[in-house]
Structures are given as C-alpha cells and as structure tokens.
Design a protein around this motif. Structure first.
Motif, PDB file in Angstrom:
ATOM      1  N   SER A 346      70.992  15.537   0.477  1.00 32.73           N
ATOM      2  CA  SER A 346      72.349  15.818   0.943  1.00 32.73           C
ATOM      3  C   SER A 346      72.406  15.841   2.463  1.00 32.73           C
ATOM      4  O   SER A 346      73.364  15.340   3.070  1.00 32.73           O
ATOM      5  N   HIS A 347      71.350  16.393   3.101  1.00 30.91           N
ATOM      6  CA  HIS A 347      71.298  16.370   4.569  1.00 30.91           C
ATOM      7  C   HIS A 347      71.271  14.936   5.085  1.00 30.91           C
ATOM      8  O   HIS A 347      71.964  14.591   6.054  1.00 30.91           O
ATOM      9  N   CYS A 348      70.479  14.101   4.446  1.00 33.61           N
ATOM     10  CA  CYS A 348      70.397  12.705   4.889  1.00 33.61           C
ATOM     11  C   CYS A 348      71.728  11.988   4.705  1.00 33.61           C
ATOM     12  O   CYS A 348      72.148  11.202   5.554  1.00 33.61           O
ATOM     13  N   THR A 349      72.393  12.267   3.565  1.00 31.73           N
ATOM     14  CA  THR A 349      73.697  11.642   3.338  1.00 31.73           C
ATOM     15  C   THR A 349      74.703  12.071   4.393  1.00 31.73           C
ATOM     16  O   THR A 349      75.487  11.257   4.907  1.00 31.73           O
ATOM     17  N   THR A 350      74.697  13.355   4.729  1.00 36.43           N
ATOM     18  CA  THR A 350      75.608  13.841   5.766  1.00 36.43           C
ATOM     19  C   THR A 350      75.315  13.193   7.110  1.00 36.43           C
ATOM     20  O   THR A 350      76.228  12.771   7.833  1.00 36.43           O
ATOM     21  N   LEU A 351      74.038  13.100   7.456  1.00 38.14           N
ATOM     22  CA  LEU A 351      73.676  12.463   8.726  1.00 38.14           C
ATOM     23  C   LEU A 351      74.045  10.992   8.736  1.00 38.14           C
ATOM     24  O   LEU A 351      74.512  10.460   9.757  1.00 38.14           O
ATOM     25  N   GLU A 352      73.856  10.292   7.610  1.00 34.62           N
ATOM     26  CA  GLU A 352      74.252   8.886   7.550  1.00 34.62           C
ATOM     27  C   GLU A 352      75.759   8.729   7.719  1.00 34.62           C
ATOM     28  O   GLU A 352      76.230   7.786   8.357  1.00 34.62           O
ATOM     29  N   GLY A 353      76.526   9.691   7.163  1.00 32.18           N
ATOM     30  CA  GLY A 353      77.971   9.650   7.368  1.00 32.18           C
ATOM     31  C   GLY A 353      78.356   9.814   8.823  1.00 32.18           C
ATOM     32  O   GLY A 353      79.233   9.113   9.335  1.00 32.18           O
ATOM     33  N   HIS A 354      77.670  10.743   9.510  1.00 31.34           N
ATOM     34  CA  HIS A 354      77.945  10.924  10.934  1.00 31.34           C
ATOM     35  C   HIS A 354      77.601   9.667  11.731  1.00 31.34           C
ATOM     36  O   HIS A 354      78.334   9.262  12.641  1.00 31.34           O
ATOM     37  N   VAL A 355      76.465   9.058  11.379  1.00 26.35           N
ATOM     38  CA  VAL A 355      76.074   7.843  12.088  1.00 26.35           C
ATOM     39  C   VAL A 355      77.079   6.724  11.847  1.00 26.35           C
ATOM     40  O   VAL A 355      77.452   5.977  12.767  1.00 26.35           O
ATOM     41  N   GLU A 356      77.558   6.573  10.594  1.00 21.85           N
ATOM     42  CA  GLU A 356      78.547   5.546  10.307  1.00 21.85           C
ATOM     43  C   GLU A 356      79.850   5.793  11.061  1.00 21.85           C
ATOM     44  O   GLU A 356      80.492   4.866  11.556  1.00 21.85           O
ATOM     45  N   LYS A 357      80.264   7.057  11.174  1.00 25.65           N
ATOM     46  CA  LYS A 357      81.471   7.365  11.934  1.00 25.65           C
ATOM     47  C   LYS A 357      81.316   6.998  13.400  1.00 25.65           C
ATOM     48  O   LYS A 357      82.226   6.436  14.018  1.00 25.65           O
ATOM     49  N   LEU A 358      80.135   7.334  13.948  1.00 21.75           N
ATOM     50  CA  LEU A 358      79.893   6.984  15.348  1.00 21.75           C
ATOM     51  C   LEU A 358      79.897   5.476  15.549  1.00 21.75           C
ATOM     52  O   LEU A 358      80.455   4.963  16.527  1.00 21.75           O
ATOM     53  N   MET A 359      79.292   4.740  14.632  1.00 21.29           N
ATOM     54  CA  MET A 359      79.291   3.282  14.746  1.00 21.29           C
ATOM     55  C   MET A 359      80.685   2.710  14.591  1.00 21.29           C
ATOM     56  O   MET A 359      81.069   1.765  15.282  1.00 21.29           O
ATOM     57  N   GLU A 360      81.491   3.294  13.705  1.00 21.89           N
ATOM     58  CA  GLU A 360      82.860   2.833  13.515  1.00 21.89           C
ATOM     59  C   GLU A 360      83.696   3.082  14.760  1.00 21.89           C
ATOM     60  O   GLU A 360      84.520   2.243  15.170  1.00 21.89           O
ATOM     61  N   LYS A 361      83.482   4.238  15.398  1.00 20.46           N
ATOM     62  CA  LYS A 361      84.209   4.534  16.641  1.00 20.46           C
ATOM     63  C   LYS A 361      83.857   3.527  17.724  1.00 20.46           C
ATOM     64  O   LYS A 361      84.731   3.018  18.420  1.00 20.46           O
ATOM     65  N   ASN A 362      82.553   3.253  17.867  1.00 18.13           N
ATOM     66  CA  ASN A 362      82.146   2.283  18.877  1.00 18.13           C
ATOM     67  C   ASN A 362      82.704   0.897  18.574  1.00 18.13           C
ATOM     68  O   ASN A 362      83.108   0.165  19.477  1.00 18.13           O
ATOM     69  N   LYS A 363      82.749   0.543  17.296  1.00 14.35           N
ATOM     70  CA  LYS A 363      83.270  -0.763  16.915  1.00 14.35           C
ATOM     71  C   LYS A 363      84.753  -0.860  17.245  1.00 14.35           C
ATOM     72  O   LYS A 363      85.221  -1.855  17.811  1.00 14.35           O
ATOM     73  N   ARG A 364      85.534   0.193  16.924  1.00 15.68           N
ATOM     74  CA  ARG A 364      86.967   0.174  17.239  1.00 15.68           C
ATOM     75  C   ARG A 364      87.202   0.159  18.738  1.00 15.68           C
ATOM     76  O   ARG A 364      88.124  -0.483  19.234  1.00 15.68           O
ATOM     77  N   PHE A 365      86.336   0.857  19.461  1.00 18.90           N
ATOM     78  CA  PHE A 365      86.499   0.891  20.921  1.00 18.90           C
ATOM     79  C   PHE A 365      86.331  -0.505  21.503  1.00 18.90           C
ATOM     80  O   PHE A 365      87.135  -0.952  22.330  1.00 18.90           O
ATOM     81  N   PHE A 366      85.313  -1.234  21.044  1.00 17.77           N
ATOM     82  CA  PHE A 366      85.090  -2.572  21.581  1.00 17.77           C
ATOM     83  C   PHE A 366      86.182  -3.540  21.125  1.00 17.77           C
ATOM     84  O   PHE A 366      86.561  -4.454  21.867  1.00 17.77           O
TER      85      PHE A 366
END
Length: 406
Positions: A346-366
């Motif tokens: 569950s910790h890994c899933t939560t961390l993967e979700g945070h990483v995906e959100k960060l990547m999505e933010k960077n993608k939208r920014f670019f």
C-alpha cells in the motif's frame, strides 16, 4: 634502584622491578627535569626491557608531568590553566610533547592508542612541528581500531577552519589506516574502524559548518563491503540533513547514494520509509528492498512448512519435530509477515500515485508552455493547478444584463 643484569629474566620479576623502580624514579627532580628522565629511560632500554613496559613508564611519567594526558583530567587541567603565563606554559608543553614523541618505542602497540590521541590533541593545540605531528598521526593510524570515540573527537585549533571538530585530521587518520597492509586492516579491525567512523560522522554532522564534501569524503573513504549494517551511516546522514536544511535535492541524492538499502535493519527501514527528508527515490528503494526481504522470508517459511507436510516426511524427517506451540508461533509469524507485505504494497502504491501526479503536472506544464497559454492574473501555473485541485478556481459567469426599461 634494582639493576637488571640479563635480558633473560623472569617476566613477573621484571614487571615488579620496573614498577618498583618507576615509583622511586618519579620524585620532584625527575618530573621537573626532562633530560634526567630521558637519560634514565635510555639506560633502561639498554637492559633489554620489553617495549610495552617502556611504554607504561612513559605514559606514567607523562601523566605526572602533564595532567591533560591522564584519562579523566583533560578538562580539569585545562580549566586550572593559569592565565598569567599562557605563552610560557604552551612553550613548555610544546617542548615536552616533541621530546616525548622522540623517545616513544618504535614497536606498534607499545603505547595505547587513546594515550596517543590525547597526546595528538595537545600537539594540535600547542602547534608542534609538522614532523612530530605526522609521526603521531602515523602511530595512531596503526591502531585506529583500538581508539574510542571520546578521544577521537579532537577540536579544531586552526583559525582557518570553521568546524568545531578537526574533520581533516580524522580523514588523514582513516586514510593512513587504509594504506596499511591488507592483513592489518582487514577483518575485525576494519569493522571496528567503520563503526567508529559512522559514530564520529553522526557527532560531526551536528556542526552546521561541516561541508557536504567533507562529510561525503570521510564516509566514502572506507569500502562499502566493510559495513555489515548501514544503520550507523543512515543515522549520520539523517542527522546531517536535520542540521543542514538548506541542502539541495541534488545534494540529498548524493548523500543517500552512500546508503545500501539492503543493509538496513527493519527498524531503520521503517524510519526511512516515513522520513520526509529523504528523496522519493530513496524511500521507494528502501520499501522495495524491505518487501523483497519479507517475500524471501515468506518463501523460506512456506518451503519449510511444505517440507514438514510432504508425503515422504518419514524419509527426510528432521531430528527434532516442532511442537504444536512452535507451529502456532510460525503461523503467527507468517500472518504478521503477510500483513507487513500488504502494508508495504500500500505504501508503494501511494508513492507511485504521488510520482504519477508529479509527472502529470510536469507534462501539463510543458504542454501549456508549448501552446503559449499565459498565466492567470500573474499567478504561476503550479498555483493554478493547486487551486484547481482544491476546488478554489471556478469558472467565471458572465455578468447579467440589466433589465430594459422599455
């Protein structure tokens, strides 16, 4: 004074003779006159006395002449220093230390390492000649595995150094130890030095003036395979991050690369998984390594239990069959391990979700930057995204037209 006529004397009688003569030698005239002591010591060396006994005579004499060299009188002797003649006192101590270094036995373990470290502390304070200081550092490096943390924490007496502890001195001592022969610096001696350096790093990390390069250089001087556990190094790095909150993300990654996540204990892994000062990549590595350890333990237990319940158990049965109580304990352990695995997943899933959100933010920014969408009323895109996630940004409604009077 009892004379020793032959080097082939009995060991116990030699010790008694040396101790008795040591007590009668140290009168006031002998303590005050350094040349008198050197002459007496030279005559004793000609009799064939063992180097360790000569070393005990030197340490006893030095503690009488200079109380700072005793085991528990360092701070007391410094506090009683007379301010009237500080320069004269320092010159006397400098002459005494240089003379003492010149008469030390050349054998490796004739002088205790902690005594040499106290002598090195005074040598740094009174600024003896570089040749005598180098000789002391070389002798300490020979037996660094016998040093204690309390004696190794030598203050920095240099005006150009901003740190409280002399980190450069400890770095030279560790490098001198690593330059010894493989037979001397391997095995238990290397493990003791690694533990000593990790404890020293944890103490030095509190100083805000310790630079990142000094910390990393001292931590990486010793080989990684010498650390059976990385808990001490992790504690030192965590302490450094606490005392240096201005460390950048790149520097945090550089520090955390020193840690081997597979060598952390379960307690240290749990602390690292909840440590906000560590980079996300390091936390994920710790979680995955801990999950692999738990999976391996589960497989070992399941293989053991399946072997016990196999149909050919009569052929390869163990000598001592486990009791019912042991089986219940194993089942509880299996249940606990499975719960730990689920929690880590569950910790890994939560961390993967945070990483995906960060990547999505960077993608939208670019994407927005490429299209050329301007910022909203001087706000940054990240702030607008944040407000959008919180439900603060709302679509503007058109103004209502006034009702016609006609």
């Amino acid at each position: 004074m009892q004379k020793l006529t032959s080097p082939e004397y009995n060991t116990f009688s030699c010790k008694a003779a040396v101790l008795d003569s040591k007590l009668c030698w140290f009168d006031d005239d002998c303590i005050l006159d350094m040349d008198h002591f050197v002459k007496r010591l030279s005559s004793i060396k000609e009799k064939g006395v063992r180097p360790d006994l000569i070393g005990s005579i030197i340490t006893h004499y030095a503690s009488k002449w200079l109380p700072e060299l005793s085991d528990s009188q360092i701070l007391i002797a410094i506090a009683k220093e007379s301010p009237k003649s500080v320069t004269t006192s320092w010159m006397k101590k400098r002459f005494f230390v240089e003379t003492l270094v010149g008469i030390l036995p050349p054998e490796k373990e004739s002088i205790p390492c902690n005594f040499l470290l106290r002598l090195l502390r005074i040598a740094s304070m009174v600024r003896v000649e570089p040749a005598y200081r180098a000789e002391l550092e070389k002798r300490v490096s020979w037996q660094l595995d016998q040093a204690s943390l309390r004696e190794l924490m030598i203050p920095s007496f240099s005006h150009t150094c901003m740190t409280l502890l002399d980190v450069e001195l400890v770095l030279r001592l560790v490098r001198g130890f690593m330059n010894l022969d493989e037979a001397v610096r391997s095995g238990a001696a290397l493990i003791k030095v690694v533990k000593l350096v990790d404890c020293y790093l944890a103490e030095a990390a509190i100083d805000s003036n310790v630079t990142l390069s000094e910390f990393v250089t001292l931590a990486s001087t010793l080989p990684g395979h010498a650390r059976t556990m990385d808990d001490g190094l992790y504690r030192a790095i965590d302490t450094y991050l606490k005392a240096h909150p201005e460390v950048s993300k790149q520097e945090r990654n550089m520090l955390c690369k020193l840690i081997d996540s597979t060598k952390l204990s379960p307690e240290a892994s749990l602390h690292a998984a909840q440590n906000e000062r560590l980079p996300i990549r390091t936390v994920v590595q710790v979680l995955f390594s801990e999950q692999n350890k738990l999976n391996k333990r589960i497989l070992d237990y399941s293989g053991y239990c399946s072997g016990m319940l196999s149909p050919n158990i009569a052929l390869d049965a163990p000598a001592n069959c486990p009791s019912k109580h042991e089986m219940n304990l194993q089942k509880k352990e299996m249940k606990r391990l499975k719960e730990d695995v689920l929690r880590l997943q569950s910790h890994c899933t939560t961390l993967e979700g945070h990483v995906e959100k960060l990547m999505e933010k960077n993608k939208r920014f670019f994407i927005w930057k490429k299209i050329g969408i301007p910022t909203f009323r001087g706000k940054k895109i990240e702030e607008v995204e944040k407000e959008g996630e919180l439900g603060i940004v709302k679509a503007k409604t058109p103004k209502k037209w006034r009702k016609s009077l006609s």
